[in-house]
Design a protein around this motif. Structure first.
Motif, PDB file in Angstrom:
ATOM      1  N   GLY A 118       0.766  -1.412  -0.064  1.00 24.40           N
ATOM      2  CA  GLY A 118      -0.050  -0.205  -0.054  1.00 24.40           C
ATOM      3  C   GLY A 118       0.926   1.212  -0.231  1.00 24.40           C
ATOM      4  O   GLY A 118       0.586   2.174  -0.713  1.00 24.40           O
ATOM      5  N   THR A 119       1.788   1.147   0.714  1.00 20.71           N
ATOM      6  CA  THR A 119       2.893   2.330   0.772  1.00 20.71           C
ATOM      7  C   THR A 119       3.459   2.668  -0.658  1.00 20.71           C
ATOM      8  O   THR A 119       3.578   3.548  -0.890  1.00 20.71           O
ATOM      9  CB  THR A 119       4.014   2.089   1.705  1.00 20.71           C
ATOM     10  OG1 THR A 119       3.358   1.907   3.090  1.00 20.71           O
ATOM     11  CG2 THR A 119       4.906   3.248   1.909  1.00 20.71           C
ATOM     12  N   ALA A 120       3.784   1.588  -1.319  1.00 21.89           N
ATOM     13  CA  ALA A 120       4.574   1.479  -2.616  1.00 21.89           C
ATOM     14  C   ALA A 120       3.540   2.186  -3.458  1.00 21.89           C
ATOM     15  O   ALA A 120       3.893   2.884  -4.530  1.00 21.89           O
ATOM     16  CB  ALA A 120       4.865   0.242  -3.070  1.00 21.89           C
ATOM     17  N   VAL A 121       2.225   1.534  -3.396  1.00 23.20           N
ATOM     18  CA  VAL A 121       1.268   2.321  -4.147  1.00 23.20           C
ATOM     19  C   VAL A 121       0.972   3.726  -4.056  1.00 23.20           C
ATOM     20  O   VAL A 121       0.791   4.474  -5.111  1.00 23.20           O
ATOM     21  CB  VAL A 121      -0.091   1.567  -4.206  1.00 23.20           C
ATOM     22  CG1 VAL A 121      -1.290   2.001  -4.954  1.00 23.20           C
ATOM     23  CG2 VAL A 121       0.106   0.066  -4.585  1.00 23.20           C
ATOM     24  N   LEU A 122       0.948   4.191  -2.893  1.00 21.95           N
ATOM     25  CA  LEU A 122       0.822   5.550  -2.587  1.00 21.95           C
ATOM     26  C   LEU A 122       1.804   6.296  -3.144  1.00 21.95           C
ATOM     27  O   LEU A 122       1.942   7.769  -3.799  1.00 21.95           O
ATOM     28  CB  LEU A 122       0.641   5.901  -0.969  1.00 21.95           C
ATOM     29  CG  LEU A 122      -0.505   5.598  -0.560  1.00 21.95           C
ATOM     30  CD1 LEU A 122      -0.200   5.689   1.139  1.00 21.95           C
ATOM     31  CD2 LEU A 122      -1.747   6.436  -0.973  1.00 21.95           C
ATOM     32  N   LEU A 175       5.358  14.463  -0.480  1.00 14.05           N
ATOM     33  CA  LEU A 175       5.042  14.545   0.916  1.00 14.05           C
ATOM     34  C   LEU A 175       3.691  13.952   1.353  1.00 14.05           C
ATOM     35  O   LEU A 175       3.694  13.441   2.409  1.00 14.05           O
ATOM     36  CB  LEU A 175       5.255  15.937   1.333  1.00 14.05           C
ATOM     37  CG  LEU A 175       6.603  16.534   1.651  1.00 14.05           C
ATOM     38  CD1 LEU A 175       6.507  17.839   1.924  1.00 14.05           C
ATOM     39  CD2 LEU A 175       7.304  15.833   2.764  1.00 14.05           C
ATOM     40  N   PRO A 176       2.726  14.305   0.474  1.00 15.74           N
ATOM     41  CA  PRO A 176       1.420  13.720   0.926  1.00 15.74           C
ATOM     42  C   PRO A 176       1.444  12.001   0.813  1.00 15.74           C
ATOM     43  O   PRO A 176       0.805  11.333   1.712  1.00 15.74           O
ATOM     44  CB  PRO A 176       0.416  14.283  -0.405  1.00 15.74           C
ATOM     45  CG  PRO A 176       1.033  15.285  -0.797  1.00 15.74           C
ATOM     46  CD  PRO A 176       2.467  15.140  -0.660  1.00 15.74           C
ATOM     47  N   ALA A 177       2.361  11.377   0.143  1.00 17.46           N
ATOM     48  CA  ALA A 177       2.347   9.792   0.086  1.00 17.46           C
ATOM     49  C   ALA A 177       3.192   9.381   1.248  1.00 17.46           C
ATOM     50  O   ALA A 177       2.538   8.516   2.100  1.00 17.46           O
ATOM     51  CB  ALA A 177       3.248   9.556  -1.088  1.00 17.46           C
TER      52      ALA A 177
END
Length: 197
Positions: free
Chosen positions: A32-36, A60-62
């Motif tokens: 999920g982090t990688a997708v963001l 930064l939003p990611a």
């Protein structure tokens, strides 16, 4: 006041949803982090192309999203992935540039800010969990106090009722004795009157 209550309830619902996401398995959170981060990279490219202006801004939003929704480690991973993507695609004219010292300072600052965001967000999460626990304990204590107050009020009513009945019995006995014994009639009648009062 009702608007504030609605806002607080919606924030609570959002935070409880985030708490559920934090319980996902580690590979799912990292995915999920990688997708963001990839979405942030795609938005950055769509808005600015390959321009080297503000290479970290939309990452930064990611980082914030990964830290809030998943956990501190996800915030760190988002920071590192964002730095790598910015370094590879947005910090120079060729792919995989060797950044200039000025760009390196920006990279270091971005990594520091990303780490700070991840740590701060985790601290806020821990504070929220502790506040929710304390709030739950306070609500349970309040409910116990209200139940205890009701029990005490019921016991006091019962006690008054029983005392009243006992005093009525005493008055009845004193009056009965007053009729049986003429010499003690005045004293017993006076005692019965006092008990009656």
């Amino acid at each position: 006041p009702s608007r504030r209550r609605y806002d607080a309830m919606s924030v609570r619902r959002y935070l409880k949803a985030c708490l559920r996401l934090r319980k996902l398995p580690l590979p799912v959170r990292w995915l999920g982090t990688a997708v963001l981060v990839i979405i942030a990279c795609a938005v950055r490219y769509a808005l600015f192309g390959w321009s080297s202006d503000l290479p970290f801004l939309l990452f930064l939003p990611a980082v914030i999203g990964a830290a809030v929704v998943f956990d501190r480690a996800s915030g760190f991973i988002a920071t590192v992935l964002s730095a790598i993507l910015a370094l590879c695609f947005f910090m120079g004219p060729e792919p995989l540039p060797v950044p200039a010292p000025k760009s390196m300072v920006g990279l270091v600052i971005f990594c520091g800010v990303g780490a700070f965001i991840a740590v701060t967000t985790e601290s806020l999460h821990d504070a929220y969990v502790e506040a929710e626990r304390a709030h739950g304990e306070a609500e349970r204590a309040h409910a116990n106090a209200v139940a205890s107050e009701r029990r005490v009020a019921t016991l006091l009513r019962e006690f008054r009722h029983r005392v009243s009945n006992d005093l009525q019995r005493i008055v009845a006995l004193l009056r009965l004795q007053a009729h049986k014994s003429p010499e003690a009639k005045a004293a017993l009648s006076e005692a019965a009157g006092r008990v009656q009062v």
